[in-house]
Design a protein around this motif. Structure first.
Motif, PDB file in Angstrom:
ATOM      1  N   MET A   1     -64.630 -34.633 -40.724  1.00 31.84           N
ATOM      2  CA  MET A   1     -63.375 -34.417 -40.035  1.00 31.84           C
ATOM      3  C   MET A   1     -62.257 -35.033 -40.869  1.00 31.84           C
ATOM      4  SD  MET A   1     -61.526 -33.406 -37.483  1.00 31.84           S
ATOM      5  CE  MET A   1     -62.470 -32.991 -36.069  1.00 31.84           C
ATOM      6  N   LEU A   2     -61.197 -34.315 -41.006  1.00 29.60           N
ATOM      7  CA  LEU A   2     -60.028 -34.784 -41.744  1.00 29.60           C
ATOM      8  C   LEU A   2     -59.303 -35.840 -40.921  1.00 29.60           C
ATOM      9  CD1 LEU A   2     -58.436 -34.110 -44.402  1.00 29.60           C
ATOM     10  CD2 LEU A   2     -56.907 -32.802 -42.945  1.00 29.60           C
ATOM     11  N   THR A   3     -58.976 -36.966 -41.567  1.00 30.12           N
ATOM     12  CA  THR A   3     -58.302 -38.056 -40.874  1.00 30.12           C
ATOM     13  C   THR A   3     -57.010 -38.420 -41.603  1.00 30.12           C
ATOM     14  OG1 THR A   3     -59.403 -39.780 -42.157  1.00 30.12           O
ATOM     15  CG2 THR A   3     -60.541 -39.011 -40.153  1.00 30.12           C
ATOM     16  N   LEU A   4     -56.253 -39.312 -40.992  1.00 29.20           N
ATOM     17  CA  LEU A   4     -55.037 -39.802 -41.642  1.00 29.20           C
ATOM     18  C   LEU A   4     -55.363 -40.533 -42.936  1.00 29.20           C
ATOM     19  CD1 LEU A   4     -52.929 -41.045 -38.590  1.00 29.20           C
ATOM     20  CD2 LEU A   4     -52.448 -39.099 -40.066  1.00 29.20           C
ATOM     21  N   ASP A   5     -56.521 -41.192 -42.999  1.00 32.77           N
ATOM     22  CA  ASP A   5     -56.928 -41.867 -44.239  1.00 32.77           C
ATOM     23  C   ASP A   5     -57.106 -40.863 -45.372  1.00 32.77           C
ATOM     24  OD1 ASP A   5     -56.876 -44.404 -43.101  1.00 32.77           O
ATOM     25  OD2 ASP A   5     -58.997 -44.322 -42.508  1.00 32.77           O
ATOM     26  N   HIS A   6     -57.674 -39.688 -45.065  1.00 27.79           N
ATOM     27  CA  HIS A   6     -57.816 -38.637 -46.082  1.00 27.79           C
ATOM     28  C   HIS A   6     -56.436 -38.212 -46.589  1.00 27.79           C
ATOM     29  CE1 HIS A   6     -61.778 -38.001 -43.996  1.00 27.79           C
ATOM     30  NE2 HIS A   6     -62.161 -37.993 -45.260  1.00 27.79           N
ATOM     31  N   LEU A   7     -55.518 -37.989 -45.653  1.00 29.08           N
ATOM     32  CA  LEU A   7     -54.169 -37.579 -46.041  1.00 29.08           C
ATOM     33  C   LEU A   7     -53.473 -38.666 -46.851  1.00 29.08           C
ATOM     34  CD1 LEU A   7     -52.848 -35.785 -42.820  1.00 29.08           C
ATOM     35  CD2 LEU A   7     -53.916 -34.781 -44.836  1.00 29.08           C
ATOM     36  N   ARG A   8     -53.682 -39.920 -46.468  1.00 26.91           N
ATOM     37  CA  ARG A   8     -53.071 -41.044 -47.178  1.00 26.91           C
ATOM     38  C   ARG A   8     -53.562 -41.081 -48.630  1.00 26.91           C
ATOM     39  NH1 ARG A   8     -54.210 -44.427 -43.474  1.00 26.91           N
ATOM     40  NH2 ARG A   8     -52.332 -44.042 -42.288  1.00 26.91           N
ATOM     41  N   LEU A   9     -54.870 -40.852 -48.831  1.00 28.25           N
ATOM     42  CA  LEU A   9     -55.437 -40.841 -50.178  1.00 28.25           C
ATOM     43  C   LEU A   9     -54.854 -39.692 -51.001  1.00 28.25           C
ATOM     44  CD1 LEU A   9     -57.485 -41.970 -52.232  1.00 28.25           C
ATOM     45  CD2 LEU A   9     -59.157 -40.383 -51.270  1.00 28.25           C
ATOM     46  N   ILE A  10     -54.763 -38.521 -50.407  1.00 29.15           N
ATOM     47  CA  ILE A  10     -54.183 -37.368 -51.108  1.00 29.15           C
ATOM     48  C   ILE A  10     -52.728 -37.652 -51.457  1.00 29.15           C
ATOM     49  CG2 ILE A  10     -53.478 -34.955 -50.841  1.00 29.15           C
ATOM     50  CD1 ILE A  10     -56.099 -34.567 -49.210  1.00 29.15           C
ATOM     51  N   GLN A  11     -52.009 -38.239 -50.523  1.00 27.84           N
ATOM     52  CA  GLN A  11     -50.601 -38.547 -50.750  1.00 27.84           C
ATOM     53  C   GLN A  11     -50.424 -39.505 -51.930  1.00 27.84           C
ATOM     54  OE1 GLN A  11     -48.757 -40.930 -47.663  1.00 27.84           O
ATOM     55  NE2 GLN A  11     -46.793 -39.881 -47.956  1.00 27.84           N
ATOM     56  N   SER A  12     -51.284 -40.498 -52.024  1.00 23.93           N
ATOM     57  CA  SER A  12     -51.111 -41.503 -53.076  1.00 23.93           C
ATOM     58  C   SER A  12     -51.703 -41.096 -54.421  1.00 23.93           C
ATOM     59  CB  SER A  12     -51.722 -42.834 -52.627  1.00 23.93           C
ATOM     60  OG  SER A  12     -53.121 -42.708 -52.489  1.00 23.93           O
ATOM     61  N   GLU A  13     -52.712 -40.237 -54.423  1.00 17.74           N
ATOM     62  CA  GLU A  13     -53.423 -39.940 -55.670  1.00 17.74           C
ATOM     63  C   GLU A  13     -53.152 -38.564 -56.271  1.00 17.74           C
ATOM     64  OE1 GLU A  13     -55.382 -42.081 -57.351  1.00 17.74           O
ATOM     65  OE2 GLU A  13     -55.000 -43.637 -55.860  1.00 17.74           O
ATOM     66  N   PHE A  14     -52.784 -37.585 -55.460  1.00 20.47           N
ATOM     67  CA  PHE A  14     -52.722 -36.209 -55.966  1.00 20.47           C
ATOM     68  C   PHE A  14     -51.338 -35.874 -56.502  1.00 20.47           C
ATOM     69  CE2 PHE A  14     -52.325 -31.579 -55.698  1.00 20.47           C
ATOM     70  CZ  PHE A  14     -53.492 -31.195 -56.341  1.00 20.47           C
ATOM     71  N   SER A  15     -51.329 -35.488 -57.779  1.00 22.63           N
ATOM     72  CA  SER A  15     -50.080 -34.984 -58.367  1.00 22.63           C
ATOM     73  C   SER A  15     -50.329 -33.702 -59.153  1.00 22.63           C
ATOM     74  CB  SER A  15     -49.435 -36.048 -59.264  1.00 22.63           C
ATOM     75  OG  SER A  15     -50.305 -36.378 -60.326  1.00 22.63           O
ATOM     76  N   GLY A  16     -51.586 -33.327 -59.313  1.00 24.69           N
ATOM     77  CA  GLY A  16     -51.924 -32.098 -60.022  1.00 24.69           C
ATOM     78  C   GLY A  16     -53.418 -31.857 -59.971  1.00 24.69           C
ATOM     79  N   GLU A  17     -53.837 -30.707 -60.514  1.00 24.02           N
ATOM     80  CA  GLU A  17     -55.245 -30.313 -60.447  1.00 24.02           C
ATOM     81  C   GLU A  17     -56.187 -31.348 -61.034  1.00 24.02           C
ATOM     82  OE1 GLU A  17     -56.447 -26.396 -61.589  1.00 24.02           O
ATOM     83  OE2 GLU A  17     -54.613 -25.520 -60.793  1.00 24.02           O
ATOM     84  N   SER A  18     -55.739 -32.075 -62.052  1.00 23.01           N
ATOM     85  CA  SER A  18     -56.606 -33.059 -62.698  1.00 23.01           C
ATOM     86  C   SER A  18     -56.949 -34.220 -61.757  1.00 23.01           C
ATOM     87  CB  SER A  18     -55.947 -33.586 -63.967  1.00 23.01           C
ATOM     88  OG  SER A  18     -54.705 -34.193 -63.657  1.00 23.01           O
ATOM     89  N   ASP A  19     -56.160 -34.434 -60.727  1.00 22.46           N
ATOM     90  CA  ASP A  19     -56.401 -35.527 -59.783  1.00 22.46           C
ATOM     91  C   ASP A  19     -57.419 -35.162 -58.706  1.00 22.46           C
ATOM     92  OD1 ASP A  19     -54.476 -37.109 -61.064  1.00 22.46           O
ATOM     93  OD2 ASP A  19     -52.863 -36.242 -59.856  1.00 22.46           O
ATOM     94  N   ALA A  20     -57.743 -33.902 -58.568  1.00 23.68           N
ATOM     95  CA  ALA A  20     -58.649 -33.470 -57.499  1.00 23.68           C
ATOM     96  C   ALA A  20     -60.020 -34.117 -57.625  1.00 23.68           C
ATOM     97  CB  ALA A  20     -58.775 -31.955 -57.488  1.00 23.68           C
ATOM     98  N   LYS A  21     -60.553 -34.172 -58.833  1.00 22.16           N
ATOM     99  CA  LYS A  21     -61.877 -34.764 -59.034  1.00 22.16           C
ATOM    100  C   LYS A  21     -61.866 -36.236 -58.650  1.00 22.16           C
ATOM    101  CE  LYS A  21     -65.568 -35.270 -62.463  1.00 22.16           C
ATOM    102  NZ  LYS A  21     -66.415 -35.847 -61.493  1.00 22.16           N
ATOM    103  N   LYS A  22     -60.812 -36.939 -59.014  1.00 20.28           N
ATOM    104  CA  LYS A  22     -60.696 -38.356 -58.685  1.00 20.28           C
ATOM    105  C   LYS A  22     -60.701 -38.546 -57.158  1.00 20.28           C
ATOM    106  CE  LYS A  22     -56.769 -40.109 -59.815  1.00 20.28           C
ATOM    107  NZ  LYS A  22     -55.594 -40.740 -60.413  1.00 20.28           N
TER     108      LYS A  22
END
Length: 188
Positions: A1-22
């Motif tokens: 289940m998607l949670t606010l913690d998941h969104l928080r991680l995406i918000q802080s880490e994702f800036s492009g396709e290369s960040d998806a694996k991380k």
């Protein structure tokens, strides 16, 4: 289940396709099979709400997006398709061929399921009940998204895929976007 913690991680880490694996390698997404296009979409939603994760989550829930993530969750198993028996149909005689020449062609399986075949275009516009665009940042991600929509939700690709590349005057932010129109049809 998607949670606010998941969104928080995406918000802080994702800036492009290369960040998806991380992101997927983090403990929070352990076992998820989330395509980069979905992570990018979630990032775009967060950005659209100026980083307000509560509002982003409320919108995702209202749009029933959380349910659409089910195939990517750990432990999700596709339900196997039932094998259909194939029957050999005798070829029609020459006289039958003459009378059937102008009829639309449908296989027996497609007649049972109400699937529109390429040669049966009569009244197909009247049969469209819903329409959507599926988008992704890579052709392979688009293929995966289209397959998911077909298998899980019954959408049918409508026409060919399209691509838009960022350039002068383009509103696209990345290297390119791939699109596939999909429809749902009412049975005849």
């Amino acid at each position: 289940m998607l949670t606010l913690d998941h969104l928080r991680l995406i918000q802080s880490e994702f800036s492009g396709e290369s960040d998806a694996k991380k992101i997927l390698d983090s403990g929070l997404f352990e076992g998820w099979q989330l395509p980069t296009s979905q992570i990018s979409y979630l990032s775009d939603i967060i950005e659209a709400f100026d980083g307000d994760l509560e509002q982003a989550m409320t919108r995702l829930e209202a749009d029933n997006y959380i349910k659409e993530l089910t195939p990517f969750l750990p432990g999700f198993k596709k339900t196997p398709q039932k094998n259909r028996e194939t029957k050999t149909i005798p070829k029609p005689t020459q006289e039958k061929k003459k009378t059937e020449k102008h009829k639309p062609t449908k296989s027996k399986a497609s007649q049972e399921e109400g699937i529109l075949m390429a040669t049966d275009i009569s009244n197909y516009l009247d049969r469209i009940t819903d329409y959507q665009l599926v988008t992704a940042h890579t052709p392979s991600a688009l293929n995966q998204e289209v397959r998911k929509e077909m298998e899980l939700y019954g959408w049918i690709p409508y026409g060919g895929a399209s691509v838009a590349h960022a350039g002068m005057g383009s509103s696209l932010g990345g290297a390119g976007s791939y699109f596939q129109a999909m429809v749902k049809l009412k049975k005849k």
